[in-house]
Design a protein around this motif. Structure first.
Motif, PDB file in Angstrom:
ATOM      1  N   LYS A  69      12.580  45.880 -57.517  1.00 49.22           N
ATOM      2  CA  LYS A  69      13.556  45.853 -56.433  1.00 49.22           C
ATOM      3  C   LYS A  69      12.793  45.729 -55.123  1.00 49.22           C
ATOM      4  CE  LYS A  69      16.963  48.894 -54.508  1.00 49.22           C
ATOM      5  NZ  LYS A  69      17.348  50.296 -54.457  1.00 49.22           N
ATOM      6  N   ILE A 194       7.465  28.707 -35.978  1.00 48.78           N
ATOM      7  CA  ILE A 194       8.307  27.666 -35.366  1.00 48.78           C
ATOM      8  C   ILE A 194       8.477  26.513 -36.340  1.00 48.78           C
ATOM      9  CG2 ILE A 194       8.547  26.083 -33.426  1.00 48.78           C
ATOM     10  CD1 ILE A 194       6.470  27.798 -31.959  1.00 48.78           C
TER      11      ILE A 194
ATOM     12  N   ARG B  25      13.130  15.653 -33.951  1.00 44.80           N
ATOM     13  CA  ARG B  25      12.220  16.756 -34.228  1.00 44.80           C
ATOM     14  C   ARG B  25      12.936  18.098 -34.026  1.00 44.80           C
ATOM     15  NH1 ARG B  25       6.175  16.664 -31.811  1.00 44.80           N
ATOM     16  NH2 ARG B  25       5.411  18.479 -32.945  1.00 44.80           N
ATOM     17  N   ASP B  29      13.700  20.926 -36.772  1.00 46.02           N
ATOM     18  CA  ASP B  29      13.348  22.352 -36.624  1.00 46.02           C
ATOM     19  C   ASP B  29      14.563  23.254 -36.831  1.00 46.02           C
ATOM     20  OD1 ASP B  29      10.848  21.562 -36.148  1.00 46.02           O
ATOM     21  OD2 ASP B  29      10.807  22.021 -34.008  1.00 46.02           O
ATOM     22  N   PHE B  32      15.481  23.317 -40.469  1.00 49.98           N
ATOM     23  CA  PHE B  32      14.491  24.121 -41.179  1.00 49.98           C
ATOM     24  C   PHE B  32      14.771  25.614 -40.971  1.00 49.98           C
ATOM     25  CE2 PHE B  32      10.300  26.272 -41.094  1.00 49.98           C
ATOM     26  CZ  PHE B  32       9.976  26.105 -42.423  1.00 49.98           C
ATOM     27  N   ASN B  43      18.456  35.742 -50.480  1.00 54.78           N
ATOM     28  CA  ASN B  43      17.547  36.697 -51.105  1.00 54.78           C
ATOM     29  C   ASN B  43      18.019  38.130 -50.886  1.00 54.78           C
ATOM     30  OD1 ASN B  43      15.178  37.169 -52.552  1.00 54.78           O
ATOM     31  ND2 ASN B  43      14.153  37.797 -50.684  1.00 54.78           N
ATOM     32  N   ARG B  44      18.535  38.363 -49.661  1.00 55.60           N
ATOM     33  CA  ARG B  44      19.029  39.705 -49.348  1.00 55.60           C
ATOM     34  C   ARG B  44      20.190  40.074 -50.266  1.00 55.60           C
ATOM     35  NH1 ARG B  44      20.053  39.803 -43.367  1.00 55.60           N
ATOM     36  NH2 ARG B  44      17.830  39.471 -43.293  1.00 55.60           N
ATOM     37  N   LYS B  46      20.814  38.783 -53.173  1.00 58.08           N
ATOM     38  CA  LYS B  46      20.281  38.921 -54.530  1.00 58.08           C
ATOM     39  C   LYS B  46      19.678  40.316 -54.722  1.00 58.08           C
ATOM     40  CE  LYS B  46      16.955  36.614 -57.401  1.00 58.08           C
ATOM     41  NZ  LYS B  46      15.811  35.721 -57.368  1.00 58.08           N
ATOM     42  N   GLN B  47      18.971  40.756 -53.687  1.00 54.83           N
ATOM     43  CA  GLN B  47      18.345  42.077 -53.786  1.00 54.83           C
ATOM     44  C   GLN B  47      19.375  43.200 -53.796  1.00 54.83           C
ATOM     45  OE1 GLN B  47      15.401  42.656 -54.754  1.00 54.83           O
ATOM     46  NE2 GLN B  47      15.129  40.438 -54.762  1.00 54.83           N
ATOM     47  N   GLN B  48      20.448  42.981 -53.011  1.00 54.76           N
ATOM     48  CA  GLN B  48      21.526  43.986 -53.023  1.00 54.76           C
ATOM     49  C   GLN B  48      22.133  44.072 -54.425  1.00 54.76           C
ATOM     50  OE1 GLN B  48      24.095  42.713 -49.867  1.00 54.76           O
ATOM     51  NE2 GLN B  48      23.218  44.167 -48.426  1.00 54.76           N
ATOM     52  N   THR B  50      20.632  43.219 -57.232  1.00 55.21           N
ATOM     53  CA  THR B  50      19.651  43.851 -58.126  1.00 55.21           C
ATOM     54  C   THR B  50      19.711  45.370 -57.996  1.00 55.21           C
ATOM     55  OG1 THR B  50      18.230  41.958 -57.758  1.00 55.21           O
ATOM     56  CG2 THR B  50      17.205  43.851 -58.798  1.00 55.21           C
ATOM     57  N   GLY B  51      19.801  45.825 -56.741  1.00 57.97           N
ATOM     58  CA  GLY B  51      19.881  47.267 -56.496  1.00 57.97           C
ATOM     59  C   GLY B  51      21.088  47.877 -57.173  1.00 57.97           C
TER      60      GLY B  51
END
Lengths: 577, 73
Positions: A69, A194, B25, B29, B32, B43-44, B46-48, B50-51
């Motif tokens: 985790k 950046i 450009r 940016d 991106f 990801n956050r 996903k982690q929640q 998982t928790g």
């Protein structure tokens, strides 16, 4: 004229200055170029290392046994702080930690680039911290074991930097760990990326591992074993539940155990997986294996009677052998096993001779590792025949002068229950990648030649070993629903550093399986050094047999209700009767 | 006069190319950054998840269930 001299001197001076400047430029741009380019890059770039998530470990039904985790860590970079007090008070509001404490941590920090403030903050706190100048949030992975101690010796544990140190975590560390990602970004004055400059590697999370272990059966085994371990104040105890046809290990318990999340505080003596590392003299547990070899070599037959010397057998070159309790006169092979006669087994050993006995035991896997996919397995000890003394051929048949691991015993009984075919004990069912695709699958072994005639193994299981449970030392393992077969063993413990056996110290074991017609499980229970002062008994039949019986009963009931198709038809049929 | 116009158009052309390049450009940016932000958010989440899954596994694993049914004396 004077002006001309001044002009020439000035020109000369300027030329020298310009030459010096050119030389300096050449020195900086040519000879010292890498150094300054490096410094420049360091200032303009930031390297982002992405740490991979360690793979999960699941049981055979998909229950999570180990998973990682994300853990958010708040840090500050003291060298870019104008006023540490201001930063500390801003962080204090977010993190619910005293500002004076944070300020002290910042000012006392030895590293001007990184001072850890708090670990394990939640998402909202992390986003609030990111807005504070000079503070940041880093992440790491923390390993969790939801089942706690249940399968601690199989799973093992990881270090703080997520490296496997024991068990499956160690054996499959490379696969579970994955690989880190690395990217270089152009950064602004606050070190915020950046633009991506260079990408070296993608982060690859570790693969998942599915075990053959069933945590429900593991719980049955641990619960029953733990109760007996405490009742008899034993030094240690272990239990293994295996599928004889495939060699899949359904449960493996070793006591005392530890909590893998807090292994640092555990006694080092508890960290060992005794089922594969501890070697002991098997005692009577080895008798059915030796008898199967003898029957296969045709040195005895099932109807023949062997004189058991009324309880005392002495001879030149092999000393004196006595029985555990009463002496016996004439016993056939079945009676030798049911009554666990040492003299009967010694005579069978003498008939076989060194080579046949040694080769047979080697075929059953004694004296070498079983090859189970766990680290630290011991090979046991079976001396090569040139080292055998006159005692060896009479002592090995009843489990002395040989040491084995619990896993080797389970393997040998799996072979007996599997019609004499060899099996390889294993705990890994499959390895799956991050998309859920199977990378590796443990296949059932292809049919191979028999080590022992299947008719003989069938006879040993259904006639002799069921007799042990119905009439002999294994009565406490008897079940109403299923016909259990088994063998008890009460082995002396050798003295450390000197000859002979320790008094009143035993390993009480019982190995059993059921149903006898078509075995679905093999269970080994072994309890080391039960406290004899309790006066409750110390033999395998007293201590280990009831535990083995209960584990078999609960396991078969569970398997029957949860996956009836995997149980042999005869089991269900016999139950209906 | 013609030469003046030509020079003017060339100047306009080069300026617009430079501006367009800068624009591209900048857009690159921004995109991106958006992708990175979306990845972080994903990801956050996903982690929640998982928790939560780990908390659930803590509650329903056989060892804990057995302990709840038969609490240690």
């Amino acid at each position: 004229m004077k002006n001309l001299r001044v002009s020439i001197s000035l020109f000369g001076l300027l030329t020298v200055i310009f030459l010096a400047l050119i030389a300096r430029c050449v020195y900086l741009q040519y000879f010292n170029n890498p150094k300054y380019v490096g410094l420049c890059d360091k200032q303009q770039q930031t390297i982002a290392m992405l740490k991979p998530q360690r793979g999960v470990i699941l049981d055979c039904r998909g229950r999570v046994l180990a998973a990682s985790k994300e853990l958010q860590t708040v840090f500050v970079e003291p060298r870019i702080l104008d006023d540490p007090k201001q930063t500390a008070s801003e962080l204090a509001e977010v993190l619910d930690v005293g500002a004076h404490i944070i300020c002290k941590v910042i000012t006392d920090g030895a590293n001007p680039g990184f001072v850890k403030i708090k670990q394990g903050v939640d998402v909202n706190q992390a986003s609030a911290v990111r807005k504070v100048r000079g503070a940041g949030v880093d992440y790491d992975w923390q390993r969790h074991y939801p089942t706690g101690r249940l399968a601690s010796h199989i799973l093992g544990f990881t270090s703080a930097d997520n490296r496997g140190l024991e068990g499956i975590e160690l054996e499959y560390d490379k696969d579970l760990a994955g690989s880190a990602g690395k990217s270089v970004f152009i950064a602004d004055a606050f070190r915020r990326p950046i633009r991506l400059k260079e990408h070296f590697a993608d982060v690859t999370d570790g693969v998942g591992i599915i075990l053959t272990i069933d945590s429900t059966i593991q719980q049955f085994a641990r619960e029953e074993l733990y109760q007996q371990y405490q009742n008899y104040r034993a030094e240690s105890a272990m239990a293994i539940v295996a599928e004889p046809k495939t060699g899949a290990i359904l449960a493996m318990v070793s006591l005392p155990d530890f909590d893998p999340e807090h292994f640092n505080t555990a006694d080092t003596n508890t960290l060992r997986n005794r089922a594969i590392t501890d070697q002991f003299e098997p005692g009577s547990l080895i008798k059915p294996v030796v008898m199967a070899i003898a029957l296969d070599d045709k040195v005895v037959n099932t109807t023949e009677k062997i004189f058991c010397e009324d309880g005392s057998y002495c001879g030149k070159g092999f000393g004196c052998i006595s029985e555990y309790r009463n002496g016996f006169a004439n016993l056939n092979v079945r009676e030798i096993l049911v009554n666990s006669s040492n003299i009967g087994m010694a005579k069978v050993g003498q008939r076989m001779g060194k080579e046949k006995l040694y080769n047979g035991l080697k075929l059953f896997g004694f004296g070498k590792e079983t090859g189970i996919d766990l680290p630290g397995e011991a090979p046991g000890l079976l001396w090569p025949t040139p080292k055998w003394t006159g005692y060896s051929v009479t002592r090995i048949p009843f489990g002395q002068e040989i040491t084995v691991t619990a896993m080797q015993l389970v393997k040998s009984f799996c072979m007996l229950a599997n019609g004499g075919r060899p099996v390889r004990p294993h705990v890994i069912k499959a390895v799956v990648d991050n998309e859920g695709n199977i990378v590796k699958m443990t296949q059932a072994p292809p049919p191979v030649a028999y080590c022992v005639d299947p008719k003989i193994t069938k006879w040993i299981i259904t006639e002799a070993l069921t007799g042990v449970v119905n009439e002999g030392t294994g009565k406490k393992a008897k079940l109403k629903k299923w016909q259990v077969f088994g063998k008890s063993g009460t082995a002396n413990i050798a003295k450390e550093g000197e000859r002979g056996y320790a008094e009143r110290q035993y390993v009480a074991s019982f190995i059993a399986g059921a149903p006898a017609e078509d075995p679905a499980v093999i269970v080994l229970v072994s309890v080391r050094k039960p406290d004899m002062s309790l006066g409750k008994g110390y033999t395998g039949g007293t201590i280990a047999a009831p535990v083995a019986g209960k584990i078999i009963e609960r396991t078969l009931t569970y398997l029957e209700n949860s996956r009836p198709s995997t149980l042999p038809k005869t089991t269900l049929a016999s139950k209906k009767k | 006069m013609r030469l003046g116009f030509r020079l003017f158009f060339v100047a306009i052309y080069f300026t617009s190319v430079l501006l367009f390049a800068a624009c591209l450009r900048n857009a690159n940016d921004r995109t991106f950054y958006k992708i990175c932000a979306a990845r972080v958010a994903q990801n956050r989440l996903k982690q929640q998840l998982t928790g939560k899954q780990l908390r659930l596994e803590n509650l329903i694993n056989p060892a804990n269930v057995a302990q709840q049914i038969n609490p240690p004396k």
